[in-house]
Each structure stands twice: as C-alpha cells, then as structure tokens.
Design a protein around this motif. Sequence first.
Motif, short mmCIF file in Angstrom:
data_model
loop_
_atom_site.label_atom_id
_atom_site.label_comp_id
_atom_site.label_asym_id
_atom_site.label_seq_id
_atom_site.Cartn_x
_atom_site.Cartn_y
_atom_site.Cartn_z
N ARG A 103 0.84 -1.17 0.00
CA ARG A 103 0.00 0.00 0.00
C ARG A 103 0.88 1.24 0.00
O ARG A 103 1.91 1.30 0.67
CB ARG A 103 -0.89 0.00 1.26
N THR A 104 0.51 2.23 -0.76
CA THR A 104 1.30 3.45 -0.83
C THR A 104 0.53 4.60 -0.19
O THR A 104 -0.68 4.57 -0.05
CB THR A 104 1.61 3.82 -2.29
N GLY A 105 1.28 5.63 0.20
CA GLY A 105 0.65 6.81 0.78
C GLY A 105 -0.04 6.48 2.09
O GLY A 105 0.44 5.70 2.88
N ARG A 106 -1.19 7.14 2.32
CA ARG A 106 -1.95 6.95 3.56
C ARG A 106 -3.35 6.48 3.25
O ARG A 106 -4.33 6.95 3.83
CB ARG A 106 -1.97 8.23 4.38
N GLN A 107 -3.50 5.58 2.32
CA GLN A 107 -4.81 5.04 1.98
C GLN A 107 -5.44 4.44 3.23
O GLN A 107 -4.82 3.64 3.93
CB GLN A 107 -4.67 3.98 0.90
N GLN A 108 -6.68 4.82 3.53
CA GLN A 108 -7.32 4.33 4.74
C GLN A 108 -7.80 2.89 4.55
O GLN A 108 -8.42 2.56 3.55
CB GLN A 108 -8.51 5.22 5.11
N PRO A 109 -7.51 2.02 5.55
CA PRO A 109 -7.98 0.63 5.47
C PRO A 109 -9.49 0.56 5.69
O PRO A 109 -10.09 1.45 6.27
CB PRO A 109 -7.23 -0.06 6.60
N ARG A 110 -10.07 -0.52 5.21
CA ARG A 110 -11.50 -0.75 5.43
C ARG A 110 -11.69 -1.53 6.72
O ARG A 110 -11.11 -2.60 6.88
CB ARG A 110 -12.10 -1.51 4.25
N LEU A 111 -12.50 -0.99 7.61
CA LEU A 111 -12.74 -1.63 8.90
C LEU A 111 -14.19 -2.08 8.97
O LEU A 111 -15.04 -1.61 8.22
CB LEU A 111 -12.43 -0.66 10.04
N ARG A 112 -14.47 -3.01 9.90
CA ARG A 112 -15.82 -3.54 10.00
C ARG A 112 -16.75 -2.54 10.67
O ARG A 112 -16.32 -1.56 11.26
CB ARG A 112 -15.81 -4.88 10.72
N ALA A 113 -18.02 -2.84 10.58
CA ALA A 113 -19.04 -1.95 11.11
C ALA A 113 -18.87 -1.78 12.62
O ALA A 113 -18.46 -2.70 13.33
CB ALA A 113 -20.43 -2.51 10.81
N GLY A 114 -19.19 -0.59 13.09
CA GLY A 114 -19.13 -0.31 14.52
C GLY A 114 -17.85 0.34 14.97
O GLY A 114 -17.73 0.75 16.12
N VAL A 115 -16.85 0.44 14.07
CA VAL A 115 -15.59 1.08 14.42
C VAL A 115 -15.72 2.58 14.15
O VAL A 115 -16.16 2.98 13.06
CB VAL A 115 -14.42 0.50 13.60
N PRO A 116 -15.36 3.43 15.11
CA PRO A 116 -15.44 4.87 14.87
C PRO A 116 -14.68 5.26 13.61
O PRO A 116 -13.57 4.76 13.37
CB PRO A 116 -14.79 5.47 16.12
N PRO A 117 -15.22 6.13 12.78
CA PRO A 117 -14.61 6.45 11.48
C PRO A 117 -13.17 6.93 11.58
O PRO A 117 -12.33 6.60 10.74
CB PRO A 117 -15.53 7.55 10.93
N GLY A 118 -12.85 7.70 12.61
CA GLY A 118 -11.50 8.24 12.72
C GLY A 118 -10.44 7.19 12.97
O GLY A 118 -9.25 7.42 12.71
N VAL A 119 -10.83 6.01 13.46
CA VAL A 119 -9.85 4.96 13.76
C VAL A 119 -9.19 4.46 12.48
O VAL A 119 -8.00 4.13 12.46
CB VAL A 119 -10.52 3.81 14.53
N ALA A 120 -9.94 4.41 11.38
CA ALA A 120 -9.37 3.97 10.11
C ALA A 120 -8.22 4.88 9.69
O ALA A 120 -7.17 4.40 9.20
CB ALA A 120 -10.45 3.93 9.02
N ALA A 121 -8.38 6.18 9.88
CA ALA A 121 -7.31 7.12 9.52
C ALA A 121 -6.08 6.91 10.40
O ALA A 121 -4.94 6.98 9.92
CB ALA A 121 -7.82 8.55 9.64
N VAL A 122 -6.29 6.62 11.68
CA VAL A 122 -5.18 6.36 12.59
C VAL A 122 -4.40 5.13 12.16
O VAL A 122 -3.16 5.13 12.08
CB VAL A 122 -5.68 6.21 14.04
#
Length: 475
Positions: free
Chosen positions: A215-234
């Motif tokens: 993966r290049t750059g800071r592409q946000q991973p896909r997380l399952r339902a119920g995870v706060p949206p900001g956690v994917a960016a972290v």
Amino acid sequence: MTAPTRIGVYRVERLLGAGSFATVWLAYDPALDGRVAIKVLAENWSHDLRVRERFLDEARLLRRLDHDRLVRVHAVGELPDGRPYAVLAWADGGSLRDRLARGPLPAAAAVALLDEIAAGVAVLHRHGVVHRDLTPGNILFRSGPGGERVLVADLGLAKALAAASGLTARAGTPGYMAPEQDDPFAVVDTRADVFGLGRLGLRLLGEAPAPNGRRTGRQQPRLRAGVPPGVAAVLGRATAVRPADRYPDAEAFRAALRAAAGARLRRAEARTAASAGPGEPAHAGPLGGAGPRPPRRRRLAASGAVAVVVVALGATAGDAAGRTPTGAVGRSGPLTVALPVGWRADGTGWAGQYGDDGELEPALVVSPDPGRWAADPAVPGAFVGLSASTARRTTPEGFLAERPHADCAAAPVRRTRQGGVDWVVAAFACPDGRPVIVEAAGRAAPAGLLYVQLTPPPGSGEDFVDALLAGVRVR
C-alpha cells in the motif's frame, strides 16, 4: 518432546508452548506458593552464543523494566546441560492469538484492547527499547487484584535503540513487521513498533487493503461496522510504508487512537463504573474468558496443571441486583441462580464474554462469602455464567474439554437433567488447594451455553451439585 519433572526448585506441570528458540513450561513455585511460566532456551540453539545472549538479554531487560504492563521476571537459572531459563509471571489468561481464534471481539472491546497494547509498548519506548515483533501471540493476559492486565511479552527480538541500527539479521513476523525490517541497512526505531500496532489494529478491527507493505501513501484501510470512522485514519497512518509518514512512537499512536475513539471509550468506562459502584469490582470470568479491561479480578487458588481462575464479581452494598440476602435468588441479566441456604451472589457480567450488543454476557459468583471464595480454598462457592457466543463455537462437552486438571483424579463424566437443562458434569479430586472441583456445562436453548464451576462444601456429594444445577435458570 520429553517433559521434565523439575526445573531448578520448580515442579513442572505441563507444556504451555514451544517456538523456534524456546519452550515454555507451567510450573509450581514453592516459595511463592503459586504458578509460574518457565522459558527454556531450545536445545538446538544452546551452543549458539548469539542466540543465548539474546535469550538472556530478554530476561535482563524485563527484570530491569519491571513494569505491570510487561511480563515480569522472577529469576533466571541454568539447566544441568547448560541451557539458560527464565522464570516469568504466568499469564493465566492466555494470549490474544488464543482469543482471536475463538472469533472477533466486539468493536468497542477491540479498540479498548488496542489502546491497552499501545500503553504497554509506550513503556518500552520511554525506556529506549523497540520491540520489533508485535503479534497476537506476544500479547498476553494476566489476572490480578487490580484487574486483568494486558501484557506485552516476548522481547527476545527487542533491542536498545542505541544498537538497533547495527542489527543486520532480519527479525520480526511477516504480516506484522515493518517494511524496513527487511532491509539490513535500515534504521529500525520506534516507528517499526507503530507499524506493528497498526497491523494489530487491522487484525482486531478489519483487513488491510494490500498485504506485505504494497500500500502506498496513507490510503485508509476498510474496517468492519461499529468502528469509529477516525480509527481507520489512525491505522492508515500507522501502517504507512515510509517510517516518516507514521506516528513517531507508541505514545503518539495511542493519543491519536484515543482522540478518534475517546468518546466511545469514555462511555464504556462510565458504564463499567456505574455497574460496579465506587471502588468495587464489576465483572467475573473463568480462565480463558476474560476480556481486555475488566476493572477487577481475584485469582482462585487452583489445583491441577491448569489453574482455574475466577474473578469474584463485586457490587456495592446498595446494589440490590448484585448482592442477595440469604436464601434468595441471584440474578445477572436473564440468568438466575437459586442460592443454597447461607449463600449470597455477587455479579453483573462475565469478563471477556461479549454478546452481539457489545455488552458483557451474564455471570454470577455464589458463595457463603463471594469476596473470599476466589482466594480462600476453604470457602465453597461457584461461578455461574451464560454465553451465547460460546454456544456458537462449541458444545458443552467441548467447553469442558478446554478445562482439564492434570494433577487431579477425574471421576467418570456423568450426565444429568436438572432445571430443564441436560448437563455434562466432570468432577476432580485434587491433592493441593481445593480438594474437589466440579465443572458442568449445558445448553439453555436458545439463550446459550450455561457453565458452572463449583467447589462444593466439605462432605457434600452429587446431591448438592445437582441441587445447585437445578436452581440455574434462564428467564
């Protein structure tokens, strides 16, 4: 592999695990009157001075740091054949790898657990140490008077930062180690552990979009339902390919994670505090069923090679749902237990056993003195729990098979129908600690699997066991 009977002054009980460099045994420490884990250098590496020194470095490092977020070292020694060993505090709750094998954790619990792991890694970073091999197998759980602790373990690959850049051997686990760990000339620093924390987060909460660092750059991973949206960016920033694009260390990663999910963490902590009351424990759970952050646990003095650990769940004196008068019925959610005369019940939930709603599944500790039962083998009592998640993964017979008592004499397994439930009952007579331990499990369709772990009063027999089982009901 031939099991030793003794290692130094310690009586070996069973094998806990074996890896490429070491074997770990569960043993009894007569001086501490408790169980310890003894890590022994593997025989095929005993003459490799580099590996031997790394093995001893781990013990010295853990001994020097001596922190409650890291596995503690009690002593070191040497076998007659010259192999070194380290005597460690036993992580009686198993590993994160074990728990993930049983299925995913609820999103809120997984985020809270990742926060705890990051706090442990931050301890290493504050002392100038980089772990370099953060995997689910190296995250352990240990019960104690202050609650179940999340421990960072297996620092055999750890290195002082002053020497990290001189490392030329590849070290780490594929899928969790940072891309620069494949480069013998790269500087390996705290940002490699940040990558490992990000990968652990992806294992707990979702899947990375591309494996092996592609993966290049800071592409946000896909997380399952119920995870706060900001956690994917972290997690996206933590697992960036370039070290410069990641958080600088575990403390910075943890701060970002808490900022992204802090409101949810605060709500979970508030629910825990409300259910427990000020200064009181809130949840209970037998060994292997504990969650990432129950507020308090007490350890049952156990018999046999596998210790049975139960936390006495507490309630405040004014909590009518948690503390019942003599002869009454104990309740935890839909679970009720008719109490023997003179017994009381404490409890609001089963530590580590989460339902589909993300809340703890119901459980109780019942005893003449629930607070003493967990620590005093002379006090009779029982843990009673109801788990829908366990019923989906195993049968009553399979669940009991996960709870052996190797040093105890087992009576033939029997079956009995009590209270409308078909129970499987296993009884053990033990030479040390509690003289009798009874394990029972049955299905309460469609609510889930009922589990009872009982130490009956002296002189009582199957009639007492069956009467207690008959009083376990699901409303």
